[in-house]
Design a protein around this motif. Structure first.
Motif, PDB file in Angstrom:
ATOM      1  N   SER A  74      46.303  44.775  49.910  1.00  0.00           N
ATOM      2  CA  SER A  74      44.624  43.527  50.276  1.00  0.00           C
ATOM      3  C   SER A  74      43.930  43.533  48.722  1.00  0.00           C
ATOM      4  O   SER A  74      43.317  42.961  48.624  1.00  0.00           O
ATOM      5  N   ALA A  75      43.528  44.773  48.684  1.00  0.00           N
ATOM      6  CA  ALA A  75      42.550  45.061  47.409  1.00  0.00           C
ATOM      7  C   ALA A  75      43.343  44.681  45.971  1.00  0.00           C
ATOM      8  O   ALA A  75      42.820  43.847  45.342  1.00  0.00           O
ATOM      9  N   GLY A  76      44.575  44.854  45.643  1.00  0.00           N
ATOM     10  CA  GLY A  76      45.125  44.056  44.532  1.00  0.00           C
ATOM     11  C   GLY A  76      45.335  42.718  44.647  1.00  0.00           C
ATOM     12  O   GLY A  76      45.096  42.111  44.165  1.00  0.00           O
ATOM     13  N   ALA A  77      45.102  42.192  45.458  1.00  0.00           N
ATOM     14  CA  ALA A  77      45.387  40.653  45.727  1.00  0.00           C
ATOM     15  C   ALA A  77      43.459  39.946  45.542  1.00  0.00           C
ATOM     16  O   ALA A  77      43.567  39.281  45.708  1.00  0.00           O
ATOM     17  N   GLY A  78      42.338  40.781  46.023  1.00  0.00           N
ATOM     18  CA  GLY A  78      41.279  40.659  45.826  1.00  0.00           C
ATOM     19  C   GLY A  78      41.423  40.759  44.108  1.00  0.00           C
ATOM     20  O   GLY A  78      40.679  39.406  43.926  1.00  0.00           O
ATOM     21  N   SER A 157      38.281  40.371  54.856  1.00  0.00           N
ATOM     22  CA  SER A 157      37.318  40.825  54.068  1.00  0.00           C
ATOM     23  C   SER A 157      37.388  40.553  52.514  1.00  0.00           C
ATOM     24  O   SER A 157      36.827  40.253  51.572  1.00  0.00           O
ATOM     25  N   SER A 158      38.693  41.442  52.061  1.00  0.00           N
ATOM     26  CA  SER A 158      38.812  41.447  51.021  1.00  0.00           C
ATOM     27  C   SER A 158      39.090  39.750  50.267  1.00  0.00           C
ATOM     28  O   SER A 158      38.516  39.662  49.034  1.00  0.00           O
ATOM     29  N   VAL A 159      39.573  38.744  50.752  1.00  0.00           N
ATOM     30  CA  VAL A 159      38.930  37.179  50.207  1.00  0.00           C
ATOM     31  C   VAL A 159      38.056  37.341  49.629  1.00  0.00           C
ATOM     32  O   VAL A 159      37.324  36.737  48.554  1.00  0.00           O
ATOM     33  N   LEU A 160      36.816  37.323  51.177  1.00  0.00           N
ATOM     34  CA  LEU A 160      35.637  37.167  51.246  1.00  0.00           C
ATOM     35  C   LEU A 160      34.325  37.893  49.910  1.00  0.00           C
ATOM     36  O   LEU A 160      33.890  37.451  48.889  1.00  0.00           O
ATOM     37  N   ARG A 161      35.413  39.046  49.605  1.00  0.00           N
ATOM     38  CA  ARG A 161      34.302  40.263  49.265  1.00  0.00           C
ATOM     39  C   ARG A 161      35.071  39.588  47.166  1.00  0.00           C
ATOM     40  O   ARG A 161      34.266  39.730  46.196  1.00  0.00           O
ATOM     41  N   GLY A 295      34.018  50.981  44.074  1.00  0.00           N
ATOM     42  CA  GLY A 295      35.480  51.172  42.974  1.00  0.00           C
ATOM     43  C   GLY A 295      35.360  49.648  43.970  1.00  0.00           C
ATOM     44  O   GLY A 295      35.771  49.104  42.857  1.00  0.00           O
ATOM     45  N   THR A 296      35.466  49.313  45.115  1.00  0.00           N
ATOM     46  CA  THR A 296      35.494  48.071  45.283  1.00  0.00           C
ATOM     47  C   THR A 296      34.012  46.712  44.213  1.00  0.00           C
ATOM     48  O   THR A 296      34.837  45.576  43.665  1.00  0.00           O
ATOM     49  N   ALA A 297      33.782  47.801  44.526  1.00  0.00           N
ATOM     50  CA  ALA A 297      32.463  46.721  43.728  1.00  0.00           C
ATOM     51  C   ALA A 297      33.039  46.767  42.139  1.00  0.00           C
ATOM     52  O   ALA A 297      32.370  45.657  41.480  1.00  0.00           O
ATOM     53  N   GLY A 378      38.892  53.984  38.413  1.00  0.00           N
ATOM     54  CA  GLY A 378      39.919  53.040  38.232  1.00  0.00           C
ATOM     55  C   GLY A 378      39.375  51.735  39.163  1.00  0.00           C
ATOM     56  O   GLY A 378      40.732  51.070  38.933  1.00  0.00           O
ATOM     57  N   GLY A 379      38.207  51.566  39.182  1.00  0.00           N
ATOM     58  CA  GLY A 379      37.791  50.167  39.688  1.00  0.00           C
ATOM     59  C   GLY A 379      37.867  49.667  38.252  1.00  0.00           C
ATOM     60  O   GLY A 379      38.600  48.072  38.852  1.00  0.00           O
TER      61      GLY A 379
END
Length: 453
Positions: A74-78, A157-161, A295-297, A378-379
């Protein structure tokens, strides 16, 4: 043209944008961690150390292995969604949201069946102690019955972020964590439903979070609205979601597989050691969720600016991230070391378990700094659309080095310290490899113009 909403992080102060975006993700991650932490506290206090060992180490890792693959994907989709948002490409953005949510539903159905069927074999493979295995099996099978809502929430949540909205996922998690705490106490402490009650509380809370995020995506009038039919299909967008999502999912899974190898070795040392390891795993979970949130940020910040063609801000974000990540690591290590006994006492009052937990804490926590660069770099690299190399580096450092060390080093130097040493060794290798690739690799290919997926 449809409105573009969310948080635009392609303009303004880099430090301010990173921190304002990071903190809601971080707080949300803390509340998400509380799902299983509350389960561990309640069962450890009201049932015993066997139940703590069942939920804390063994079950958590198997959940991470299965659900974690999808969280990584899902992070990849984000990343794809953040590129569409940064490039102001509403049509591809709308389709990317639809394809991502549909993928989560299909994967959830498959994972439910596979998780229920594979649980007994996985627990035996992990050398789960005899007095722990029945409780772990019950918890996992109930958990997998409710895995679809978990996947829908994580993808939503990944979509919103990805479009810069980290606040609403945080609000949803605060609400559902309160629900989980209340149901845990009700089912376990009041109704005496044991491990089954803890698992049931968790899946009911996850279902409430899924309802909230789906309602948000379906009811919004903004450009990222979830349209169930009639949106234009972009096959290249779906291919990119798969191309970026699969390596990200495998990267997450490789980490978890290496941790499963370590857990299997820990389980051989008995229930006291397994319970102490489960307790410290919950404590240092604060560090992992902090680094993962950062990392997500970095991924979203890089993704939006990369999509907008602003390479100077991508590099500036990395430089700012160095100081932020070091500060975050120091801010976590010190309280864990100073208040370690009090924190471990939340999970168990058994003196043997507490003594072992203190030993493991003072051995492992000071080595966290060796991991700091991994999530940061990595992020950035994943945000630029390259998720294969981070997966490859993870395969070398975590899957190969950590697993091999955990399997064979204790044959030469027996003991828990030898097993734990697999972590700082693999973290150091990972950070060094990311530094080399960031400086000399071809991860950022662009002509400086806005990208379109």
């Amino acid at each position: 043209m449809e409105r573009m909403s969310g948080r635009d992080i392609t303009e303004g102060s880099i430090w301010k944008n990173l921190l304002l975006y990071f903190f809601p993700i971080w707080f949300g991650s803390i509340f998400q961690q509380m799902y299983t932490t509350v389960d561990a506290v309640v069962v450890g206090r009201f049932i015993g150390k066997e139940a703590l060992a069942a939920l804390g180490g063994t079950s958590s890792l198997l959940v991470d292995l299965s659900v974690g693959f999808f969280i990584g994907a899902s992070a990849g989709a984000g990343v794809v969604i953040s590129h569409c948002y940064g490039a102001r490409d509403n049509g591809r953005l709308k389709y990317a949201v639809y394809a991502s949510m549909k993928l989560s539903l299909v994967c959830g159905a498959v994972l439910t069946v596979a998780g229920i069927l594979a649980t007994p074999t996985a627990l035996r493979w992990m050398n789960t102690p005899a007095d722990v295995i029945d409780g772990a099996m019950l918890y996992l099978r109930v958990y997998f019955c409710g895995v679809i809502p978990s996947l829908l929430y994580n993808m939503g949540s990944s979509v919103l972020r990805a479009i810069g909205d980290a606040k609403r996922p945080l609000y949803f998690l605060i609400f559902t964590t309160v629900v989980n705490v209340g149901l845990d106490v009700l089912f376990v402490a009041v109704f005496k439903m044991g491990i089954f009650g803890a698992a049931l509380a968790t899946i009911l809370a996850q279902a409430s979070s899924a309802v909230l995020v789906l309602k948000t995506l379906l009811s919004t009038k903004e450009s990222y609205r979830l349209v169930l039919s009639g949106c234009r299909v972009y096959p290249e967008v779906f291919r990119q979601i798969i191309r970026l999502g699969l390596p990200s999912g495998f990267q997450y899974m490789l980490y978890t597989v290496s941790n499963l190898v370590v857990q299997a070795k820990v389980n051989l040392l008995g229930t006291d050691v397994a319970a102490a390891w489960a307790a410290i795993s919950k404590l240092d979970g604060v560090f992992w969720l902090t680094m993962t949130a950062f990392g997500t940020a970095m991924t979203t910040f890089t993704g939006q600016n990369y999509g907008a063609g602003k390479m100077d801000r991508v590099r500036g974000g990395m430089h700012a991230g160095i100081g932020i990540s070091i500060g975050l690591t120091a801010g976590i290590c010190l309280p864990l070391l100073i208040f370690s006994r009090q924190l471990l006492g939340i999970f168990s009052t058994d003196e043997v378990v507490l003594a072992l937990g203190l030993q493991y804490t003072f051995f492992l926590v000071p080595t966290y700094f060796t991991y700091t660069g991994t999530e940061l770099l990595g992020g950035v690299i994943k945000g630029a659309g390259n998720s294969f190399v981070p997966m490859l580096i993870t395969g070398v450092s975590a899957f190969a080095i950590r697993s091999l060390w955990a399997m064979f080093a204790p044959m030469i130097w027996p003991g828990m310290n030898t097993i734990m040493l697999s972590y700082p060794i693999s973290w150091s290798v990972s950070t060094v490899l990311f530094i080399i690739y960031y400086n000399f690799g071809s991860w950022m290919k662009t002509d400086g113009k806005s990208r379109r997926n």
